[in-house]
Design a protein around this motif. Sequence first.
Motif, short mmCIF file in Angstrom:
data_model
loop_
_atom_site.label_atom_id
_atom_site.label_comp_id
_atom_site.label_asym_id
_atom_site.label_seq_id
_atom_site.Cartn_x
_atom_site.Cartn_y
_atom_site.Cartn_z
N VAL A 133 0.84 -1.20 0.00
CA VAL A 133 0.00 0.00 0.00
C VAL A 133 0.88 1.25 0.00
N LEU A 134 1.96 1.23 0.78
CA LEU A 134 2.86 2.37 0.86
C LEU A 134 3.48 2.67 -0.50
N LEU A 135 3.86 1.63 -1.23
CA LEU A 135 4.51 1.81 -2.52
C LEU A 135 3.56 2.34 -3.59
N GLU A 136 2.27 2.28 -3.33
CA GLU A 136 1.30 2.82 -4.29
C GLU A 136 1.18 4.34 -4.19
N GLN A 137 1.77 4.92 -3.14
CA GLN A 137 1.69 6.36 -2.95
C GLN A 137 2.75 7.06 -3.78
N LYS A 138 2.53 8.35 -3.99
CA LYS A 138 3.46 9.16 -4.77
C LYS A 138 4.56 9.71 -3.87
N PHE A 139 5.80 9.40 -4.18
CA PHE A 139 6.95 9.95 -3.47
C PHE A 139 7.87 10.64 -4.47
N ASP A 140 8.74 11.48 -3.94
CA ASP A 140 9.71 12.17 -4.80
C ASP A 140 11.03 11.42 -4.88
N HIS A 141 11.23 10.44 -4.01
CA HIS A 141 12.38 9.55 -4.08
C HIS A 141 12.10 8.35 -3.19
N MET A 142 12.56 7.17 -3.61
CA MET A 142 12.47 5.97 -2.80
C MET A 142 13.86 5.43 -2.55
N PHE A 143 14.15 5.13 -1.29
CA PHE A 143 15.47 4.62 -0.90
C PHE A 143 15.23 3.29 -0.18
N TYR A 144 15.82 2.23 -0.72
CA TYR A 144 15.58 0.89 -0.17
C TYR A 144 16.89 0.16 0.07
N THR A 145 16.98 -0.51 1.21
CA THR A 145 18.11 -1.39 1.51
C THR A 145 17.57 -2.79 1.77
N GLY A 146 18.10 -3.78 1.07
CA GLY A 146 17.64 -5.15 1.28
C GLY A 146 18.03 -6.05 0.13
N SER A 147 17.18 -7.04 -0.12
CA SER A 147 17.49 -8.06 -1.12
C SER A 147 17.20 -7.57 -2.53
N GLY A 148 17.84 -8.21 -3.49
CA GLY A 148 17.61 -7.87 -4.88
C GLY A 148 16.20 -8.16 -5.34
N ASN A 149 15.59 -9.23 -4.85
CA ASN A 149 14.23 -9.56 -5.25
C ASN A 149 13.24 -8.47 -4.85
N ILE A 150 13.35 -7.99 -3.61
CA ILE A 150 12.46 -6.91 -3.18
C ILE A 150 12.84 -5.61 -3.87
N GLY A 151 14.14 -5.45 -4.17
CA GLY A 151 14.56 -4.27 -4.91
C GLY A 151 13.86 -4.15 -6.24
N MET A 155 11.47 -1.07 -7.47
CA MET A 155 11.74 -0.35 -8.72
C MET A 155 10.52 -0.36 -9.65
N MET A 156 9.80 -1.47 -9.68
CA MET A 156 8.59 -1.54 -10.50
C MET A 156 7.53 -0.58 -9.99
N ALA A 157 7.37 -0.51 -8.67
CA ALA A 157 6.40 0.42 -8.09
C ALA A 157 6.81 1.86 -8.37
N ALA A 158 8.11 2.15 -8.28
CA ALA A 158 8.59 3.50 -8.54
C ALA A 158 8.38 3.89 -10.00
N ALA A 159 8.54 2.91 -10.90
CA ALA A 159 8.40 3.20 -12.33
C ALA A 159 7.00 3.69 -12.68
N LYS A 160 6.01 3.19 -11.97
CA LYS A 160 4.63 3.60 -12.25
C LYS A 160 4.41 5.09 -11.96
N GLN A 161 5.20 5.63 -11.04
CA GLN A 161 5.07 7.04 -10.68
C GLN A 161 6.23 7.88 -11.21
N LEU A 162 7.12 7.24 -11.99
CA LEU A 162 8.35 7.89 -12.46
C LEU A 162 9.15 8.47 -11.30
N THR A 163 9.24 7.68 -10.24
CA THR A 163 9.95 8.11 -9.04
C THR A 163 11.38 7.58 -9.07
N PRO A 164 12.38 8.44 -8.86
CA PRO A 164 13.76 7.96 -8.82
C PRO A 164 14.00 7.09 -7.60
#
Length: 434
Positions: A133-151, A155-164
């Motif tokens: 649900v959080l990833l469906e919101q509009k952000f101006d940047h997303m910063f994630y630390t963790g596994s490549g699979n969740i990464g 990135m797919m969620a960010a692409a929908k909003q064109l979020t870096p």
Amino acid sequence: MSAELTFTPVSDIPQELIAGETGAIRQEAIDAIKHLDQWAAPQSVKTTLLNRMNKPHIRKSPLGTVLIIGAWNLPINLLLAPAVGAIAAGNCVILKPSEVSTHTAALLTRLLPKYLDPRTVRIINGAAEETTVLLEQKFDHMFYTGSGNIGKVIMMAAAKQLTPVTLELGGKSPAFVSKDVDIAVAARRLTFGKLFNTGQACIAPDYLIVERGIEQELVKEMKIAIQEFYGASPQTSQSYGRIINKNHFNRLKRLLDTTHGEIVAGGDTQEDDLYIAPTIVLNVQLNDPLMESEIFGPILPIWVVDTLNEGIEYVNSKDQPLALYVYSHNMKLADHILENTRSGGAVINDSLIQFMVTALPFGGTGPSGIGNYHGKRTFDIFSHERATLVKNLGMQKALTISYPPYTEKKTSWLEWLLFDKVKYADNAILKGKL
């Protein structure tokens, strides 16, 4: 900005907590306080003759609202280190702690609102459903630390909003050990680097590439280091940690149960205590389960090679690791390995310490991450560099060469004013040597 910074040392906090968590955050905050005026100041840029009378510069401005998703293995550092830079840059911040490190998440949720304005910084807890649900919101940047699979999900969620995005991921970080090395010193430093936080570190040496002939001596010295660090029984040592939960314990135990290598140290496990002993596995082959993915635990496989070039070839055949280590007295050899491999970061003759140097960029490349941070770089990640030019309203007559009607004379003057001059004799491209 000038500030007096005083801290009371806490003597009963384990050294790993200070080195990996609280001390690192403190240093990030000190750097931001000391240098914020400099980081945020407009930055002048050089220009060509036509714009030399103007004032081209870069202004720093906040991105807006940013999302930071932390990891469980260093749940304070990996959540708050990027937050320091984001806040310093003037952003509003949503913090999402890892649901795996439940006690730390609860502590941060209780403490942070006491010290940070909740209109600026908020914590949101939850697992996969809440994060979706959080990833469906509009952000101006997303910063994630963790596994490549969740990464990839981030990135797919960010692409929908064109979020870096900034993605700090992981990978199998190799350590090359040459036969000319001081074996006792290398063994001690490798043992510390591997067993810090019980091996649950994204930049821990994941496997060793060791030149044939020194492997037995290296194992011997690593056993000595293990006993020196943790005593005859690491399970009773106050300096040796535990695996985060049963899922990760069982994953690591399966790796031990299915390895084709020779367990020459450790191998003991106890599920009800989430304990896995410091373990060394010798003569591991490339098809071994231990070589398939990042281990993220206190198990160290050793692959013995005739030449370290075999290791270079193998590393280059896999995803770029987050870190790469070289142990050797021969700096030409070390340079040869670094120049012929790729990794997020690299250290010669030690492990892990690059993470503690806030002046160095920390981040991966390719599958091990996108972007880097620490110190000023974190501030820059969460800032927009706004290109700005202040034009003088005078000297209008000189600008007529830019306006129609266009003539050959105007074009000649414009080229002279707009572009740097290059001597043909000094430039291979202009000499036709492409």
